[in-house]
Design a protein around this motif. Structure first.
Motif, PDB file in Angstrom:
ATOM      1  N   UNK A 232       0.884  -1.074  -0.117  1.00 24.44           N
ATOM      2  CA  UNK A 232       0.016  -0.020  -0.036  1.00 24.44           C
ATOM      3  C   UNK A 232       0.934   1.194   0.115  1.00 24.44           C
ATOM      4  N   UNK A 233       1.892   1.003   0.686  1.00 21.14           N
ATOM      5  CA  UNK A 233       2.609   2.311   0.787  1.00 21.14           C
ATOM      6  C   UNK A 233       3.459   2.613  -0.679  1.00 21.14           C
ATOM      7  N   UNK A 234       3.876   1.450  -1.313  1.00 17.49           N
ATOM      8  CA  UNK A 234       4.416   1.760  -2.592  1.00 17.49           C
ATOM      9  C   UNK A 234       3.354   2.111  -3.424  1.00 17.49           C
ATOM     10  N   UNK A 235       2.204   1.884  -3.526  1.00 13.71           N
ATOM     11  CA  UNK A 235       1.195   2.452  -4.318  1.00 13.71           C
ATOM     12  C   UNK A 235       1.143   3.909  -4.141  1.00 13.71           C
ATOM     13  N   UNK A 236       1.101   4.177  -2.812  1.00 14.87           N
ATOM     14  CA  UNK A 236       1.093   5.705  -2.496  1.00 14.87           C
ATOM     15  C   UNK A 236       2.216   6.439  -2.787  1.00 14.87           C
ATOM     16  N   UNK A 237       3.376   5.868  -2.855  1.00 11.71           N
ATOM     17  CA  UNK A 237       4.415   6.741  -3.232  1.00 11.71           C
ATOM     18  C   UNK A 237       4.360   6.860  -4.935  1.00 11.71           C
ATOM     19  N   UNK A 238       3.733   5.752  -5.519  1.00 11.49           N
ATOM     20  CA  UNK A 238       3.738   5.831  -7.140  1.00 11.49           C
ATOM     21  C   UNK A 238       2.777   7.109  -7.395  1.00 11.49           C
ATOM     22  N   UNK A 239       1.375   7.069  -6.730  1.00 11.87           N
ATOM     23  CA  UNK A 239       0.844   8.244  -6.940  1.00 11.87           C
ATOM     24  C   UNK A 239       1.215   9.494  -6.755  1.00 11.87           C
ATOM     25  N   UNK A 244       3.315  14.595  -8.571  1.00  6.01           N
ATOM     26  CA  UNK A 244       4.461  15.810  -8.732  1.00  6.01           C
ATOM     27  C   UNK A 244       4.927  15.867 -10.068  1.00  6.01           C
ATOM     28  N   UNK A 245       4.711  14.968 -11.084  1.00  9.12           N
ATOM     29  CA  UNK A 245       4.992  15.109 -12.393  1.00  9.12           C
ATOM     30  C   UNK A 245       4.021  16.106 -13.227  1.00  9.12           C
ATOM     31  N   UNK A 246       2.818  15.966 -12.744  1.00 13.83           N
ATOM     32  CA  UNK A 246       1.938  16.788 -13.673  1.00 13.83           C
ATOM     33  C   UNK A 246       2.298  18.177 -13.556  1.00 13.83           C
ATOM     34  N   UNK A 247       1.828  18.949 -14.670  1.00 17.27           N
ATOM     35  CA  UNK A 247       1.926  20.400 -15.293  1.00 17.27           C
ATOM     36  C   UNK A 247       1.237  21.234 -14.075  1.00 17.27           C
TER      37      UNK A 247
END
Length: 247
Positions: A232-239, A244-247
């Motif tokens: 779950x933490x890995x998924x949260x990190x990915x989101x 953060x990459x969105x303009x």
């Protein structure tokens, strides 16, 4: 390795001891070699970074080197590590016996990457036979950096001073905001319950930490629950990374 007199025994002098202590017979040499020792320390960091540069989202597993095969926690460490490996998590340990061996074994059984960060000790600690990728360190603080830098979670099985050291260092880094979305899972409710109650009643009770600091770790007796927490933490990190990459 140089020897130190200890009563009637001669025990090896480790590089950590040389760095932290001026041994009487070595004072003159020590003052002349500090600068070179810095280069040796730098070399250990470089070797560690180079060896682990391709490792992402690993889980570091800690616990007593004295835990024997057949012990319930040994078997739970094997199972937890095996499940984590099957979910794509590399496993990092201190590379020695006990819980470290169990975790490396589980990583191999789960077809995952099994990493051992071994440490120079006064009496030699050999790598267990389940390590795929090994690094040997002279200095504890360099080794501890590798445990944290390449991991996204800790699973902490019952252990002694070394295990507690790693646990509280991780909690301090999380508490002070140095690392984020970093789950710390304490495995073994019975073992950790006394410490947790002391933290709640004494440390938090006297205002030495906030009551919310008790939420920085989770406790379980279930390998599958530990894996679910970390996944779950890995998924949260990915989101969070995608956001953060969105303009």
């Amino acid at each position: 390795m140089p020897q130190r007199e200890s009563g009637s025994q001669r025990t090896p002098v480790t590089e950590d001891e040389r760095l932290l202590t001026q041994l009487p017979r070595e004072r003159r040499a020590f003052t002349k070699t500090d600068s070179w020792r810095v280069l040796r320390i730098m070399g250990e960091f470089v070797e560690g970074f180079d060896t682990l540069s391709d490792v992402h989202n690993a889980v570091t597993i800690f616990g007593s080197a004295r835990t024997l095969s057949g012990d319930v926690y040994y078997e739970k460490a094997v199972e937890t590590s095996r499940l984590l490996a099957r979910e794509g998590f590399p496993i990092i340990t201190g590379g020695g016996p006990g819980i470290m061996e169990a975790a490396n074994r589980g990583a191999q059984e789960g077809n995952g990457l099994s990493i051992g960060c071994n440490i120079e000790l006064p009496f030699e600690q050999e790598l267990n036979s389940y390590v795929d990728r090994a690094i040997n360190f002279r200095y504890f603080f360099v080794r501890k950096t590798m445990f944290m830098k390449y991991a996204m979670a800790f699973v902490v099985f019952p252990g002694g001073y070394g295990t507690l050291d790693e646990l509280f260092e991780a909690l301090t880094l999380i508490q002070t905001g140095k690392v984020k979305l970093f789950p710390v899972v304490l495995f073994g409710r019975d073992y950790w319950s006394g410490m947790i109650e002391w933290l709640r009643a004494r440390v938090a009770g006297e205002g030495k930490i906030s009551t919310t600091d008790l939420d920085l770790f989770q406790v379980t007796d279930s390998p599958s629950e530990a894996v679910a927490i970390i996944s779950g933490a890995r998924d949260s990190r990915g989101r969070a990374l995608d956001a953060s990459r969105e303009p």
